[in-house]
Design a protein around this motif. Structure first.
Motif, PDB file in Angstrom:
ATOM      1  N   HIS A 259       0.801  -1.220   0.000  1.00  0.00           N
ATOM      2  CA  HIS A 259       0.000   0.000   0.000  1.00  0.00           C
ATOM      3  C   HIS A 259       0.840   1.280   0.000  1.00  0.00           C
ATOM      4  O   HIS A 259       0.283   2.379  -0.081  1.00  0.00           O
TER       5      HIS A 259
ATOM      6  N   ARG B 131       2.981   4.469  -0.744  1.00  0.00           N
ATOM      7  CA  ARG B 131       3.066   5.423  -1.855  1.00  0.00           C
ATOM      8  C   ARG B 131       4.156   6.448  -1.556  1.00  0.00           C
ATOM      9  O   ARG B 131       4.102   7.132  -0.523  1.00  0.00           O
ATOM     10  N   SER B 132       5.149   6.501  -2.414  1.00  0.00           N
ATOM     11  CA  SER B 132       6.215   7.497  -2.269  1.00  0.00           C
ATOM     12  C   SER B 132       6.934   7.634  -3.601  1.00  0.00           C
ATOM     13  O   SER B 132       6.807   6.779  -4.479  1.00  0.00           O
TER      14      SER B 132
ATOM     15  N   ARG C  71       7.390   1.429  -3.680  1.00  0.00           N
ATOM     16  CA  ARG C  71       6.784   0.697  -2.570  1.00  0.00           C
ATOM     17  C   ARG C  71       7.786  -0.121  -1.762  1.00  0.00           C
ATOM     18  O   ARG C  71       7.527  -0.436  -0.591  1.00  0.00           O
TER      19      ARG C  71
ATOM     20  N   LYS D 265       2.650   0.273  -9.056  1.00  0.00           N
ATOM     21  CA  LYS D 265       2.294   1.182  -7.967  1.00  0.00           C
ATOM     22  C   LYS D 265       1.076   0.637  -7.229  1.00  0.00           C
ATOM     23  O   LYS D 265       0.354  -0.220  -7.724  1.00  0.00           O
TER      24      LYS D 265
END
Length: 473
Positions: A72, A74-75, A79, A220
Motif C-alpha cells: 500500500h 506510496r512514495s 513501494r 504502484k
C-alpha cells in the motif's frame, strides 16, 4: 512470455546481493546461535528452543503486516526501496547485540536476552526482506526470466553462506590445544557477529542503490488495492489452488528445516565428532551443490516445468541429507579413520545441496507466477502480501521445528556444555534419531506440491491477458 526485454545483468546482480543479508542471518542462526547459547553459555535446550520459537512466531506475524504495508506504500521512491534502506543499519546493531549477552546471566536472563534480540533481529529483517522478495517478483513478468532473477539471488545467497561457513569457522573458531573444537571457544562469537553485522548492512544498501533505476517501472499501489479489506486479500489468496499448494508445501518443509537446523551443529560436533576445520571443509559439499542446483533450475524448468522439478527436489533432499546418518546407525558407514569417511559425507551433502538449490529457486519462481495470476484474477498487485503469507506459515512451522528439537534434546537427556569425548554412544544415537524425524515432513511437502497448477502455457496466457488489460487503462 515472448517479447519481454531481459533485465540488465547489473540489475540482477544488485538484486541478488540483497540476499546476502538474509543468508548471513539465517546461516548464523543455524550454525552459531543455538549452539552458542546451549553448549557455550549453558542455556537448556527447552529454553533455547522456546526463545527461538517465540522470535519466529513474532517474525511470522509481522511478515503479512510488512507485506500489506509495503503493497500500500506510496512514495516517490516506490513501494519497496524505502523499507529496504531504513532497515539496513539497525539490523547490523541488533545482530551484534544478539551475540553479546552480559556475563553471569541466569537461565531466565539468557532466555530473555536470546528471545528479545532474536525478535529484534527478525523484526528488522522482515521490514527489509518482505519488500525485497516482492521487488524480485516485480522486476520482470517473463516466465524464464523470473527463474534467472531467482537464480542470481540464490547464487549470491550461496556465496554468502560459504563466506559464513568457511571464513567464519576457520578464522574465528580455529581449533586449539585449549579448545579441540573451536566452536566451544566463546571468544569467537563477538567477532563473527561484528563481521556479519557489517556485511548485512552493506549488502542491503548496495542492493537498494543498484536497483533504484527500476523504481519508475515497478507497479504502484492501485486504488482497488487501497479499498480492499485484509479479509478479502486472505480469501482471494486461499482460493488459489496453486497458492495453497505452495503454502502447505512451505509449511511442511519449514518444520523439517527447523528440526535439522537446530540439531545440525550438535550432530557435526557430537555424532560425527568433527573439528571446526573439518565441519567447514565438509560444508563445501553442500555449498557447491547449491549453485549446481541453481544452474540446473532453468534448463529443468524448460524441460520438465517447475512443478515436477520441485517435487523431485523435495524427495531427493531428505534422502541425501540423512542417508549417511542412517548408514552409520546401521553400522555400515566407514569409520572416521577410513579414507572413504570424508568423501562419502561430502558426496551426500553435495546431492542434498543440489536438491536444496533446485527447490529454493523453483519455489521462488513459482510464487512469482502465483502473484501474477492473483493480480489477473483480483486486479490487485500484492506481491508483498502473498510472499509474506507464505513466509508466515514457513516461520510458524519452523518455530514448531525449533521447539521440537530443543525440547527433544532435553527429553533424550543430551548434556549441555559437554566435551565431545564425554558424550556417550547412547546419547549421540538418540540425537541422530531425533534428527531423522525431520525426513517425514520433507517427504510430505512433495505431496503438497502435486496440487500446484500453473505451467508455462498458463503463465504466458495470463501474462498476455494482463498486459492487454493494463494497456486499456
Amino acid at each position: 512470455m515472448h517479447g519481454t526485454p531481459s533485465l540488465p545483468v547489473r540489475t540482477k546482480l544488485a538484486y541478488g546481493i540483497g540476499q546476502v543479508a538474509e543468508t548471513i542471518k539465517s546461516t548464523g542462526f543455524d550454525i552459531f546461535l543455538f549452539f552458542y547459547f546451549t553448549q557455550v553459555l549453558g542455556l537448556t535446550g527447552t529454553l533455547a528452543g522456546l526463545a527461538v520459537m517465540v522470535a519466529l512466531i513474532f517474525d511470522a506475524v509481522t511478515d503479512p503486516l510488512a507485506g500489506y504495508v509495503s503493497d500500500h506504500w506510496r512514495s516517490r521512491h516506490g513501494r519497496r526501496h524505502p523499507f529496504m534502506v531504513v532497515a539496513a543499519v539497525p539490523l547490523g546493531f541488533a545482530w551484534f547485540g544478539l551475540f553479546m549477552p552480559p556475563q553471569s546471566l541466569s537461565q531466565i536472563g539468557l532466555f530473555f536476552w536470546l528471545a528479545g534480540f532474536a525478535i529484534l533481529v527478525r523484526g528488522i529483517m522482515t521490514l527489509y526482506y518482505v519488500p525485497y522478495l516482492a521487488l524480485g517478483a516485480e522486476l520482470t513478468k517473463d516466465y524464464q526470466e523470473r527463474t534467472s532473477v531467482a537464480a542470481w539471488r540464490g547464487v549470491c545467497g550461496v556465496l554468502a553462506a560459504a563466506l559464513v561457513v568457511l571464513v567464519g569457522l576457520s578464522v574465528f573458531f580455529p581449533d586449539s590445544a585449549e579448545f579441540k573444537n573451536g566452536l566451544l571457544n566463546p571468544a569467537g562469537y563477538p567477532k563473527v557477529a561484528l563481521a556479519g553485522a557489517i556485511l548485512m548492512s552493506l549488502a542491503i544498501l548496495i542492493s537498494a542503490w543498484g536497483t533504484r533505476d527500476r523504481i519508475a517501472l515497478l507497479p504502484k499501489a492501485s486504488n482497488s488495492l487501497v479499498r480492499a479489506p485484509v479479509r478479502e486479500d486472505i480469501a482471494a489468496a486461499w482460493g488459489n489452488v496453486s497458492f495453497r499448494a505452495l503454502f502447505v508445501g512451505t509449511m511442511l518443509v519449514a518444520v523439517s528445516i527447523g528440526i535439522v537446523q537446530t540439531l545440525n551443529m550438535h550432530l557435526n560436533v557430537y555424532f560425527w565428532q568433527l573439528s571446526s576445520s573439518a565441519i567447514a571443509f565438509l560444508a563445501i559439499g553442500l555449498l557447491v551443490g547449491w549453485p549446481v542446483g541453481i544452474m540446473l533450475a532453468a534448463p529443468l524448468h524448460r524441460r520438465f516445468d517447475k512443478k515436477r522439478t520441485i517435487i523431485v527436489a523435495a524427495l531427493i533432499g531428505p534422502l541425501a541429507g540423512n542417508v549417511a546418518v542412517v548408514a552409520r546407525l546401521l553400522g555400515v558407514f566407514p569409520e572416521q579413520s577410513s579414507p572413504l569417511f570424508v568423501p562419502l559425507i561430502f558426496s551426500v551433502l553435495f546431492v542434498a545441496g543440489v536438491a536444496a538449490g533446485l527447490a529454493v529457486i523453483s519455489g521462488a519462481s513459482m510464487m512469482a507466477d502465483v502473484t501474477q495470476e492473483h493480480h489477473f484474477r483480483t486486479g490487485r498487485s500484492q506481491e508483498g502480501f502473498l510472499f509474506s503469507a507464505t513466509a508466515f506459515t514457513g516461520k510458524m512451522a519452523a518455530a514448531v521445528g525449533y521447539l521440537v528439537a530443543g525440547v527433544g534434546l532435553d527429553l533424550i537427556g543430551f548434556p549441555v556444555q559437554a566435551d565431545p569425548s564425554q558424550v556417550t554412544l547412547a546419547e549421540v544415537t538418540r540425537l541422530a534419531w531425533l534428527n531423522l524425524s525431520a525426513c517425514l515432513f520433507g517427504f510430505a511437502s512433495a505431496c503438497a506440491y502435486f496440487f500446484y497448477g500453473i505451467d508455462r502455457a498458463r503463465q504466458e496466457h495470463t501474462a498476455r491477458e494482463l498486459a492487454a488489460r493494463e494497456a486499456l487503462l
